[in-house]
Design a protein around this motif. Structure first.
Motif, short mmCIF file in Angstrom:
data_model
loop_
_atom_site.label_atom_id
_atom_site.label_comp_id
_atom_site.label_asym_id
_atom_site.label_seq_id
_atom_site.Cartn_x
_atom_site.Cartn_y
_atom_site.Cartn_z
N GLY A 95 15.76 0.18 -2.82
CA GLY A 95 15.30 1.29 -2.14
C GLY A 95 16.47 1.93 -1.22
N ASN A 96 16.11 2.92 -0.33
CA ASN A 96 16.73 3.64 0.59
C ASN A 96 17.69 2.65 1.32
OD1 ASN A 96 17.08 5.00 3.22
ND2 ASN A 96 15.47 6.33 2.92
N THR A 97 18.84 2.85 1.60
CA THR A 97 19.82 2.02 2.03
C THR A 97 19.52 1.90 3.82
OG1 THR A 97 21.33 2.29 0.52
CG2 THR A 97 22.07 1.37 2.53
N GLY A 98 19.54 3.00 4.41
CA GLY A 98 19.26 3.28 5.64
C GLY A 98 18.04 2.32 6.22
N ALA A 99 16.71 2.53 5.47
CA ALA A 99 15.76 1.98 5.72
C ALA A 99 15.66 0.67 5.80
CB ALA A 99 14.69 2.73 4.90
N LEU A 100 16.38 0.30 4.53
CA LEU A 100 16.38 -1.41 4.35
C LEU A 100 17.11 -2.22 5.49
CD1 LEU A 100 15.78 -3.78 2.23
CD2 LEU A 100 18.01 -3.24 1.21
N THR B 218 0.69 -1.33 0.10
CA THR B 218 0.06 -0.03 0.17
C THR B 218 0.77 1.41 -0.05
OG1 THR B 218 -0.33 -0.33 2.29
CG2 THR B 218 -2.18 -1.03 1.06
N SER B 219 2.21 1.06 0.42
CA SER B 219 2.78 2.29 0.16
C SER B 219 4.44 2.30 -0.23
CB SER B 219 2.88 3.03 1.74
OG SER B 219 3.61 1.88 2.48
N VAL B 220 5.17 3.14 -0.39
CA VAL B 220 6.57 2.96 -0.97
C VAL B 220 7.39 3.95 0.03
CG1 VAL B 220 8.28 3.36 -2.52
CG2 VAL B 220 6.08 2.90 -3.18
N ILE B 221 8.57 3.43 0.69
CA ILE B 221 9.42 4.33 1.48
C ILE B 221 10.41 4.88 0.50
CG2 ILE B 221 11.28 4.14 3.11
CD1 ILE B 221 10.07 1.44 4.15
N SER B 222 10.23 6.33 1.08
CA SER B 222 10.74 7.20 0.19
C SER B 222 12.38 7.28 0.37
CB SER B 222 10.30 8.66 0.35
OG SER B 222 10.87 9.29 1.53
N SER B 223 13.05 7.77 -0.84
CA SER B 223 14.47 7.64 -0.78
C SER B 223 14.96 8.50 0.22
CB SER B 223 15.00 7.81 -2.25
OG SER B 223 14.83 9.13 -2.64
N ASP B 224 14.41 9.39 0.79
CA ASP B 224 15.02 10.30 1.51
C ASP B 224 14.48 10.24 2.99
OD1 ASP B 224 12.57 11.24 1.16
OD2 ASP B 224 13.25 13.21 0.81
N ALA B 225 13.70 8.95 3.21
CA ALA B 225 13.01 8.86 4.54
C ALA B 225 14.18 8.25 5.55
CB ALA B 225 12.21 7.41 4.41
#
Lengths: 362, 362
Positions: free
Chosen positions: B108-113, B68-75
């Motif tokens: 996706g975003n490395t830190g989030a992953l 339902t959503s996507v984690i943005s690259s700057d999150a």
């Protein structure tokens, strides 16, 4: 300058000794770099004199100072300090210590040169060891990177000292009035990195050392030439430098292989050789010879042991420029200014220093 | 393998989402790499389905899992952990956590992953954060360098863990039965470097972890390919990697400029283009896409956010190979073996561990 600038040279250092070093000095005449300069050549009397005789321009401005021994390229620094007295390297440094010469160049053993220089010249202020600077070719010119190997552990204060000395060095050598400075880190956000680098970031950002501090930079900013001076600890700097030197050699080898892989590409390489010649070599951080030891009471420039006459000449030119700019006084003054500010702030040591530095006079 | 290997894909990650990721999966068929592999595609239902429909080979082996959503690259990682539930990245990792899929790939975003992977999969043993591996092209093949950014501070034990995991990774990916290992330092003598690197050197040299440990290596040994695995802390590794990437880009730009500087060299470049094409790019450490997060209870491969279909396909291929080699069990076993040895030795922590390890059974 009325008085000639006296430069002390360890004529025996490096892989080739006088047979490369004396021709290197001769090259400087061709380049118009040695007006008002004289040399003290420390070396074996017979060997040095023999080479000097074949270069009359060098002979005319040089004085031979016979020495009785040479420090070997694999000597331990401690051994060099104890037993090095009377060697060409020892005597070459002594000429700076006595004030007779304004700078010394040696292509000898790095560890021995550092140990002998520290012993004879002593460090400025409270520094422990000199910082080694790499002159790194970038897409915008040359970036000065320090420390590249002498100081393995660096607290925030030491990194600030490197910033101050790096700025003085870059200014002396390249004429940039206020060189821009970056602190090497793994990201540009202020929470990135370890305590030491964050502490230095805070000090440099707040304390107004009259430096053009631009904040954190990353590894790829070196080749980009984002800043004039990149500050880092000696461990990280050494690894980064050698990694880049290794990649540059790899690139040269691959370029050569690609251009000789078949007749067609050989023809292409032949046609394009003017453009390609030296390109890959020029990008190698090892291509710019001459590493100063910053933080000593005197100018010491280390040349690569394997460098040719052109390379050694470049190191001598660097020493001359640093002497003309009187970099030692500049560093002493800039570090002293910081000491004064630290005293005003009632600081004894450590990184957690500057609370309201912005309120102080610059 | 009787059962097909199930691979979980974050179809929304990276700069391009399904429009690059689905074609990337299709490429793998052309390369013969996806026999007995099926994919779980986590992404926006409409967007992902639309792309999958145009690639029948991918459609035949994929199951779409709507998110339902996507984690943005700057999150920020913390934000992604708190609010990421239900996103394509979160669900893609969850498929590995439940045991349904054997590996997950995200661009996706490395830190989030990393944060989401740690939260869901947890670390093996006593590790704190995964190690990031760079696949570094060298004159002898590919060297695995770790850590390149996740662990800024590393004690000797952590460096030993990197050596164990790096060996398992290199073996899984390249089939080398006993990869050679070097510890990155500023010299090869045992007194060089700081406490952490000297401590790890002692442990790796004495404790017989069934590793082919070759001692200290220097920065230029990376490009030389002196060893298969180079171990370092995340600060030094990140700086070295980015320095090399920056230099590689600089080379490419200079090579292009040199070969288009005039008509003659343009002709030469045209003739030699077969040999030159891609050469400079191939030497760039950034050219080998796919960075595994090692030390998690599950296989997570990070793709560059900007990578094209060929690059993403390479990251998927890496995940498949790591899953087939069951690298997670290998790491758990090898780290466990070390834990057992530490228990026998009555060790609680720290670096000063192994006194008489040679006397122990291997």
């Amino acid at each position: 300058v009325a008085d000639p600038l006296l430069i002390s040279v360890d004529a025996m250092g490096g892989d080739h000794g006088p047979s490369v070093i004396v021709p290197a000095l001769d090259r400087l005449f061709g380049l118009g770099l040695v007006r008002e300069v004289r040399f003290l050549l420390h070396g074996d009397e017979a060997e040095t004199a023999k080479t000097v005789r074949t270069f009359p321009r060098v002979a005319a401005v040089s004085e031979l100072r016979p020495s009785t021994s040479v420090i070997s390229s694999d000597a331990k620094p401690a051994h060099a300090m104890r037993r090095g007295r009377g060697s060409s390297m020892w005597n070459a440094v002594a000429s700076v210590q006595t004030g007779e010469a304004r700078a010394v160049i040696s292509a000898g053993n790095t560890g021995a040169l550092m140990a002998i220089s520290r012993l004879q010249l002593r460090m400025v202020g409270g520094m422990e060891r000199p910082a080694l600077v790499a002159n790194w070719p970038t897409s915008r010119g040359v970036t000065s990177v320090l420390d590249v190997g002498a100081n393995i552990l660096c607290d925030a204060d030491r990194l600030v000292e490197f910033a101050i000395m790096g700025a003085a060095f870059h200014r002396s050598l390249h004429g940039t009035s206020r060189p821009s400075i970056g602190l090497l880190n793994v990201g540009v956000e202020s929470e990135k990195g370890h305590d030491e680098v964050r502490g230095a970031h805070r000090l440099l950002g707040e304390a107004r050392f009259d430096l053009d501090y631009r904040g954190f930079v990353e590894g790829d900013d070196i080749a980009k030439g984002t800043v004039d001076v990149v500050v880092t600890d000696g461990f990280t700097g050494n690894v980064a430098l050698k990694t880049a030197e290794g990649l540059a050699r790899f690139f040269r080898d691959e370029l050569r292989a690609a251009l000789t892989s078949n007749l067609i590409s050989k023809i292409g390489a032949f046609v394009a050789q003017g453009a390609l010649r030296g390109m890959a070599r020029r990008l190698d951080p090892a291509s710019v010879n001459g590493s100063p030891f910053l933080g000593l009471n005197g100018i010491v420039v280390k040349s690569h042991g394997s460098s040719d006459a052109a390379g050694f000449a470049h190191a001598v030119e660097m020493a001359i420029n640093l002497a003309r700019a009187d970099i030692t006084s500049a560093i002493e003054r800039d570090l002293g200014r910081r000491e004064t500010r630290r005293a005003i702030l009632g600081v004894v040591g450590g990184s957690e220093i500057v609370a309201n530095a912005e309120a102080l006079p610059a």
